[in-house]
Write a protein that holds these residues in place. Structure first.
Motif, PDB file in Angstrom:
ATOM      1  N   TYR A  32       0.844  -1.190   0.000  1.00  0.00           N
ATOM      2  CA  TYR A  32       0.000   0.000   0.000  1.00  0.00           C
ATOM      3  C   TYR A  32       0.880   1.241   0.000  1.00  0.00           C
ATOM      4  O   TYR A  32       2.036   1.194   0.421  1.00  0.00           O
ATOM      5  CB  TYR A  32      -0.912   0.011   1.233  1.00  0.00           C
ATOM      6  CG  TYR A  32      -1.931  -1.111   1.235  1.00  0.00           C
ATOM      7  CD1 TYR A  32      -3.117  -0.991   0.523  1.00  0.00           C
ATOM      8  CD2 TYR A  32      -1.699  -2.291   1.930  1.00  0.00           C
ATOM      9  CE1 TYR A  32      -4.051  -2.015   0.514  1.00  0.00           C
ATOM     10  CE2 TYR A  32      -2.628  -3.320   1.926  1.00  0.00           C
ATOM     11  CZ  TYR A  32      -3.801  -3.177   1.223  1.00  0.00           C
ATOM     12  OH  TYR A  32      -4.720  -4.190   1.207  1.00  0.00           O
ATOM     13  N   ALA A  33       0.324   2.368  -0.436  1.00  0.00           N
ATOM     14  CA  ALA A  33       1.043   3.641  -0.399  1.00  0.00           C
ATOM     15  C   ALA A  33       1.501   3.914   1.031  1.00  0.00           C
ATOM     16  O   ALA A  33       0.894   3.442   1.998  1.00  0.00           O
ATOM     17  CB  ALA A  33       0.150   4.771  -0.902  1.00  0.00           C
ATOM     18  N   SER A  34       2.555   4.695   1.159  1.00  0.00           N
ATOM     19  CA  SER A  34       3.144   4.947   2.480  1.00  0.00           C
ATOM     20  C   SER A  34       2.255   5.804   3.380  1.00  0.00           C
ATOM     21  O   SER A  34       2.425   5.801   4.592  1.00  0.00           O
ATOM     22  CB  SER A  34       4.514   5.594   2.339  1.00  0.00           C
ATOM     23  OG  SER A  34       4.400   6.822   1.652  1.00  0.00           O
ATOM     24  N   SER A  35       1.321   6.534   2.790  1.00  0.00           N
ATOM     25  CA  SER A  35       0.436   7.343   3.628  1.00  0.00           C
ATOM     26  C   SER A  35      -1.013   7.163   3.188  1.00  0.00           C
ATOM     27  O   SER A  35      -1.312   6.993   2.019  1.00  0.00           O
ATOM     28  CB  SER A  35       0.830   8.819   3.582  1.00  0.00           C
ATOM     29  OG  SER A  35       0.730   9.312   2.273  1.00  0.00           O
ATOM     30  N   SER A  36      -1.887   7.204   4.181  1.00  0.00           N
ATOM     31  CA  SER A  36      -3.322   7.104   3.941  1.00  0.00           C
ATOM     32  C   SER A  36      -3.909   8.497   3.747  1.00  0.00           C
ATOM     33  O   SER A  36      -3.320   9.488   4.156  1.00  0.00           O
ATOM     34  CB  SER A  36      -4.001   6.430   5.133  1.00  0.00           C
ATOM     35  OG  SER A  36      -3.526   5.122   5.305  1.00  0.00           O
ATOM     36  N   VAL A  37      -5.086   8.540   3.155  1.00  0.00           N
ATOM     37  CA  VAL A  37      -5.798   9.796   2.943  1.00  0.00           C
ATOM     38  C   VAL A  37      -7.093   9.739   3.745  1.00  0.00           C
ATOM     39  O   VAL A  37      -7.856   8.764   3.651  1.00  0.00           O
ATOM     40  CB  VAL A  37      -6.096  10.014   1.440  1.00  0.00           C
ATOM     41  CG1 VAL A  37      -6.986  11.232   1.235  1.00  0.00           C
ATOM     42  CG2 VAL A  37      -4.800  10.154   0.658  1.00  0.00           C
ATOM     43  N   ASP A  38      -7.331  10.775   4.527  1.00  0.00           N
ATOM     44  CA  ASP A  38      -8.536  10.853   5.333  1.00  0.00           C
ATOM     45  C   ASP A  38      -9.763  11.045   4.454  1.00  0.00           C
ATOM     46  O   ASP A  38      -9.724  11.779   3.463  1.00  0.00           O
ATOM     47  CB  ASP A  38      -8.417  12.020   6.317  1.00  0.00           C
ATOM     48  CG  ASP A  38      -9.550  12.050   7.313  1.00  0.00           C
ATOM     49  OD1 ASP A  38      -9.811  11.014   7.939  1.00  0.00           O
ATOM     50  OD2 ASP A  38     -10.182  13.110   7.457  1.00  0.00           O
ATOM     51  N   VAL A  39     -10.852  10.355   4.814  1.00  0.00           N
ATOM     52  CA  VAL A  39     -12.160  10.627   4.223  1.00  0.00           C
ATOM     53  C   VAL A  39     -12.816  11.577   5.220  1.00  0.00           C
ATOM     54  O   VAL A  39     -13.341  11.138   6.253  1.00  0.00           O
ATOM     55  CB  VAL A  39     -12.982   9.339   4.024  1.00  0.00           C
ATOM     56  CG1 VAL A  39     -14.343   9.665   3.434  1.00  0.00           C
ATOM     57  CG2 VAL A  39     -12.231   8.346   3.144  1.00  0.00           C
ATOM     58  N   PRO A  40     -12.755  12.893   4.952  1.00  0.00           N
ATOM     59  CA  PRO A  40     -13.116  13.880   5.979  1.00  0.00           C
ATOM     60  C   PRO A  40     -14.612  13.933   6.268  1.00  0.00           C
ATOM     61  O   PRO A  40     -15.434  13.831   5.376  1.00  0.00           O
ATOM     62  CB  PRO A  40     -12.629  15.195   5.373  1.00  0.00           C
ATOM     63  CG  PRO A  40     -12.690  14.984   3.898  1.00  0.00           C
ATOM     64  CD  PRO A  40     -12.371  13.523   3.690  1.00  0.00           C
ATOM     65  N   GLY A  41     -14.915  14.066   7.540  1.00  0.00           N
ATOM     66  CA  GLY A  41     -16.316  14.190   7.940  1.00  0.00           C
ATOM     67  C   GLY A  41     -17.093  12.909   7.701  1.00  0.00           C
ATOM     68  O   GLY A  41     -18.271  12.955   7.362  1.00  0.00           O
ATOM     69  N   ILE A  42     -16.455  11.745   7.899  1.00  0.00           N
ATOM     70  CA  ILE A  42     -17.136  10.480   7.625  1.00  0.00           C
ATOM     71  C   ILE A  42     -18.438  10.393   8.417  1.00  0.00           C
ATOM     72  O   ILE A  42     -18.486  10.716   9.603  1.00  0.00           O
ATOM     73  CB  ILE A  42     -16.204   9.269   7.914  1.00  0.00           C
ATOM     74  CG1 ILE A  42     -16.817   7.961   7.425  1.00  0.00           C
ATOM     75  CG2 ILE A  42     -15.818   9.208   9.371  1.00  0.00           C
ATOM     76  CD1 ILE A  42     -16.900   7.822   5.932  1.00  0.00           C
ATOM     77  N   LYS A  43     -19.490  10.019   7.738  1.00  0.00           N
ATOM     78  CA  LYS A  43     -20.808   9.879   8.348  1.00  0.00           C
ATOM     79  C   LYS A  43     -21.236   8.424   8.457  1.00  0.00           C
ATOM     80  O   LYS A  43     -21.888   8.034   9.408  1.00  0.00           O
ATOM     81  CB  LYS A  43     -21.845  10.660   7.539  1.00  0.00           C
ATOM     82  CG  LYS A  43     -21.630  12.157   7.554  1.00  0.00           C
ATOM     83  CD  LYS A  43     -22.578  12.897   6.649  1.00  0.00           C
ATOM     84  CE  LYS A  43     -24.010  12.877   7.048  1.00  0.00           C
ATOM     85  NZ  LYS A  43     -24.344  13.510   8.321  1.00  0.00           N
ATOM     86  N   SER A  44     -20.864   7.625   7.436  1.00  0.00           N
ATOM     87  CA  SER A  44     -21.238   6.209   7.470  1.00  0.00           C
ATOM     88  C   SER A  44     -20.345   5.402   6.540  1.00  0.00           C
ATOM     89  O   SER A  44     -19.821   5.918   5.545  1.00  0.00           O
ATOM     90  CB  SER A  44     -22.706   6.030   7.051  1.00  0.00           C
ATOM     91  OG  SER A  44     -22.880   6.370   5.687  1.00  0.00           O
ATOM     92  N   LEU A  45     -20.176   4.146   6.896  1.00  0.00           N
ATOM     93  CA  LEU A  45     -19.499   3.163   6.059  1.00  0.00           C
ATOM     94  C   LEU A  45     -20.324   1.889   6.186  1.00  0.00           C
ATOM     95  O   LEU A  45     -20.400   1.304   7.266  1.00  0.00           O
ATOM     96  CB  LEU A  45     -18.059   2.925   6.517  1.00  0.00           C
ATOM     97  CG  LEU A  45     -17.276   1.834   5.779  1.00  0.00           C
ATOM     98  CD1 LEU A  45     -17.165   2.136   4.296  1.00  0.00           C
ATOM     99  CD2 LEU A  45     -15.899   1.644   6.401  1.00  0.00           C
ATOM    100  N   ALA A  46     -20.974   1.511   5.105  1.00  0.00           N
ATOM    101  CA  ALA A  46     -21.833   0.320   5.100  1.00  0.00           C
ATOM    102  C   ALA A  46     -21.213  -0.733   4.193  1.00  0.00           C
ATOM    103  O   ALA A  46     -20.731  -0.418   3.109  1.00  0.00           O
ATOM    104  CB  ALA A  46     -23.231   0.688   4.596  1.00  0.00           C
ATOM    105  N   ILE A  47     -21.230  -1.969   4.660  1.00  0.00           N
ATOM    106  CA  ILE A  47     -20.653  -3.075   3.900  1.00  0.00           C
ATOM    107  C   ILE A  47     -21.708  -4.158   3.757  1.00  0.00           C
ATOM    108  O   ILE A  47     -22.411  -4.481   4.715  1.00  0.00           O
ATOM    109  CB  ILE A  47     -19.403  -3.627   4.616  1.00  0.00           C
ATOM    110  CG1 ILE A  47     -18.344  -2.530   4.701  1.00  0.00           C
ATOM    111  CG2 ILE A  47     -18.859  -4.855   3.895  1.00  0.00           C
ATOM    112  CD1 ILE A  47     -17.229  -2.807   5.640  1.00  0.00           C
TER     113      ILE A  47
END
Length: 189
Positions: A32-47
């Motif tokens: 994986y890339a050396s740094s992650s990127v924030d998903v700003p203001g996350i409200k939900s993650l549904a799987i």
């Protein structure tokens, strides 16, 4: 000595990050890339997942049934737009230019832009699980956008960006999804 419980509540989401997948060699180790990127203001993650079920009939009766996972999908809503997250999901780069008071940050979608694979990880807040001071992490190891992200504007209201992904198992180790219960809360790297 008793181990950590395998059952928990899941309350809220406090952070979500995506990380570009740069290599996935068969039988090797995903990179994986050396740094992650924030998903700003996350409200939900549904799987969710899709299952296929096949039945075998003969002698006028049901003889057997077999089921298999046909796919895993995810969807996220977040309150803030991130050009860096768009670059990870859709390709391209973010270009910064100018000096104060005329600075600009631009992400362009071009005919050379292409969706790429990335990892997505979400986490509950501390105490968002049944573990006092602990948390729950959910990781989809190899995903790609399954439809173009919902962007734009909304009259007299906030626009909530959304995206949907389809997962595939990593070629290196076969993982689709991991869920981790931490006795002590751990930040997403």
């Amino acid at each position: 000595m008793p181990g950590l419980s395998h059952v928990t509540k899941m309350f809220s989401i406090v952070d979500c990050k995506i990380t570009a997948l740069t290599a996935d060699p068969v039988g090797g180790t995903p990179v994986y890339a050396s740094s992650s990127v924030d998903v700003p203001g996350i409200k939900s993650l549904a799987i969710s997942g899709n299952m296929q079920s096949k039945t075998l009939r003969g002698d006028n009766t049901l003889l057997d049934t077999s089921a298999y996972i046909d796919g895993v999908t995810g969807a996220a809503e977040h309150a803030l737009l991130s050009l860096d997250a768009l670059a990870v999901m859709l390709g391209g780069t973010v270009t910064d230019s100018g000096t104060t008071p005329a600075q600009k940050s631009v992400w362009d979608l071009t005919n050379l832009s292409a969706p790429s694979y990335f990892k997505i990880e979400g986490v509950t807040p501390p105490n968002g699980s049944s573990l006092i001071g602990g948390d729950v992490h959910v990781v989809l190891h190899k995903v790609q956008l399954s439809k173009f992200p919902e962007l734009g504007f909304a009259g007299d209201d906030y626009r909530i960006p959304k995206f949907e992904v389809s997962a595939v198992p990593l070629a290196s180790n076969g993982k689709w999804l991991s869920i981790t219960f931490n006795e002590t809360a751990v930040a997403i790297p």
